[in-house]
Design an enzyme around this catalytic site. Sequence first.
Site, PDB file in Angstrom:
ATOM      1  N   GLU A 116      49.546  44.921  27.701  1.00 36.57           N
ATOM      2  CA  GLU A 116      48.893  46.055  27.046  1.00 36.57           C
ATOM      3  C   GLU A 116      49.477  46.324  25.663  1.00 36.57           C
ATOM      4  O   GLU A 116      50.669  46.106  25.428  1.00 36.57           O
ATOM      5  CB  GLU A 116      49.068  47.324  27.896  1.00 36.57           C
ATOM      6  CG  GLU A 116      48.467  47.207  29.279  1.00 36.57           C
ATOM      7  CD  GLU A 116      48.842  48.364  30.186  1.00 36.57           C
ATOM      8  OE1 GLU A 116      48.025  48.693  31.066  1.00 36.57           O
ATOM      9  OE2 GLU A 116      49.932  48.931  30.019  1.00 36.57           O
ATOM     10  N   LYS A 135      53.266  50.028  21.043  1.00 28.07           N
ATOM     11  CA  LYS A 135      54.139  49.345  21.986  1.00 28.07           C
ATOM     12  C   LYS A 135      53.383  48.192  22.624  1.00 28.07           C
ATOM     13  O   LYS A 135      52.211  48.320  22.973  1.00 28.07           O
ATOM     14  CB  LYS A 135      54.629  50.302  23.086  1.00 28.07           C
ATOM     15  CG  LYS A 135      55.601  49.644  24.070  1.00 28.07           C
ATOM     16  CD  LYS A 135      56.173  50.644  25.052  1.00 28.07           C
ATOM     17  CE  LYS A 135      55.203  51.035  26.128  1.00 28.07           C
ATOM     18  NZ  LYS A 135      55.787  51.919  27.142  1.00 28.07           N
ATOM     19  N   THR A 140      59.780  43.185  35.993  1.00 34.59           N
ATOM     20  CA  THR A 140      58.389  43.583  36.205  1.00 34.59           C
ATOM     21  C   THR A 140      57.768  44.093  34.913  1.00 34.59           C
ATOM     22  O   THR A 140      56.612  43.801  34.600  1.00 34.59           O
ATOM     23  CB  THR A 140      58.310  44.678  37.283  1.00 34.59           C
ATOM     24  OG1 THR A 140      58.864  44.173  38.495  1.00 34.59           O
ATOM     25  CG2 THR A 140      56.874  45.118  37.530  1.00 34.59           C
ATOM     26  N   GLN A 145      63.214  51.860  37.657  1.00 38.01           N
ATOM     27  CA  GLN A 145      63.001  53.194  37.088  1.00 38.01           C
ATOM     28  C   GLN A 145      63.781  54.291  37.813  1.00 38.01           C
ATOM     29  O   GLN A 145      63.978  55.390  37.276  1.00 38.01           O
ATOM     30  CB  GLN A 145      61.502  53.512  37.131  1.00 38.01           C
ATOM     31  CG  GLN A 145      61.082  54.860  36.593  1.00 38.01           C
ATOM     32  CD  GLN A 145      61.262  55.032  35.093  1.00 38.01           C
ATOM     33  OE1 GLN A 145      61.655  56.094  34.619  1.00 38.01           O
ATOM     34  NE2 GLN A 145      60.995  53.989  34.330  1.00 38.01           N
ATOM     35  N   ASP A 185      50.608  51.384  37.020  1.00 40.13           N
ATOM     36  CA  ASP A 185      49.202  51.752  37.142  1.00 40.13           C
ATOM     37  C   ASP A 185      48.290  50.726  36.485  1.00 40.13           C
ATOM     38  O   ASP A 185      48.593  50.184  35.424  1.00 40.13           O
ATOM     39  CB  ASP A 185      48.959  53.124  36.502  1.00 40.13           C
ATOM     40  CG  ASP A 185      49.703  54.228  37.218  1.00 40.13           C
ATOM     41  OD1 ASP A 185      49.233  54.639  38.280  1.00 40.13           O
ATOM     42  OD2 ASP A 185      50.751  54.657  36.718  1.00 40.13           O
TER      43      ASP A 185
END
Length: 350
Positions: free
Chosen positions: A65, A78, A93, A149, A236
Amino acid sequence: MKPQPSALAYVPFLSVDRMMQLVRDTGVEPFLRGLAEAIEQDFLRWPEFDKTPRVASHSPDGVIELMPTADKALYGFKYVNGHPANMARGFQTVTAFGVLASVDTGYPLLLSEMTLLTALRTAATSALMATRLMPQGAQVMAMIGNGAQCEFQALAFRAICGITDLRLYDIDPRATEKARTNLTAQGFRITCCPSAAEAVQGAQIITTCTADKRNATVLSDNMVGQGVHINAIGGDCPGKTELAQAILHRADIFVEYPEQTRIEGEIQQLAPDHPVTELWQVLRGTAPGRRDAAQITLFDSVGFAIEDFSALRYLHGLIAQTAYAQPLDLLADPDDPRDLFGMLIRSGQG
């Protein structure tokens, strides 16, 4: 003599090593508090930003992305990936890097690693939003998903919200043991749980942070009682959810940017017109956050470009007049802006 790059050719670059040094020197919790302040400042001026859902390239293995945004002075983007199967292959990941640039000239002001910075800004955003959504006096948080995280979320919720007790669960016991070791050393009271159902017992905040790229039921309807705040931050994408649909119908749902969250968030399970509240409106006081003790609040977090912009802006200010950034020869800058070819030819002359 071979021509040397001009000062304009160099862009400040913050490597992973320098980022880690900066965060350690600042202190993780002070860094998170400063980052949350920067995010809040930018959310308070939300209408000033260009906004678009992130540009995503999906594959069976994951997603790559680009997340761009700009105000009148600065542009930021980003690059980030999310590949759940990477862990088994020895890869992260999620990895990321980002750029902050001047709108006036288009020249980059900062190139930075953002794998660490994304973890920090995600945690800072979660805790900032929880200050408006969590039950009063909350001290206990369930962490379902104890991967990369986990510790950042815990530290942000302590630094910003006052969380002291953690209830941990992951389908991989090694992940929970890793989190227990790290977070015990940070002074938390830890309970390791054999199931998600047990982890949520007695928790006032439930954070779901899983990365599996499929529809899953991390939280079933009977696991969520009145008065809790759910911080749904797991990786997501279309087809990736963590919560039973029935929970969404019982909760008041808060999102960053509806146009993106309806594609990638928990609310992709709901009708396109299902009511949600935008968090910038809550921060500005034009929409309510938590209204009463019995209310179930849900932050359907997918991450938005303004948070990354805020992180880069905060970072740029933090490293100004310091030696953390390294000069990177990134931009071609000929003496004559019209003679790029001449610069190429002269570069080979002794």
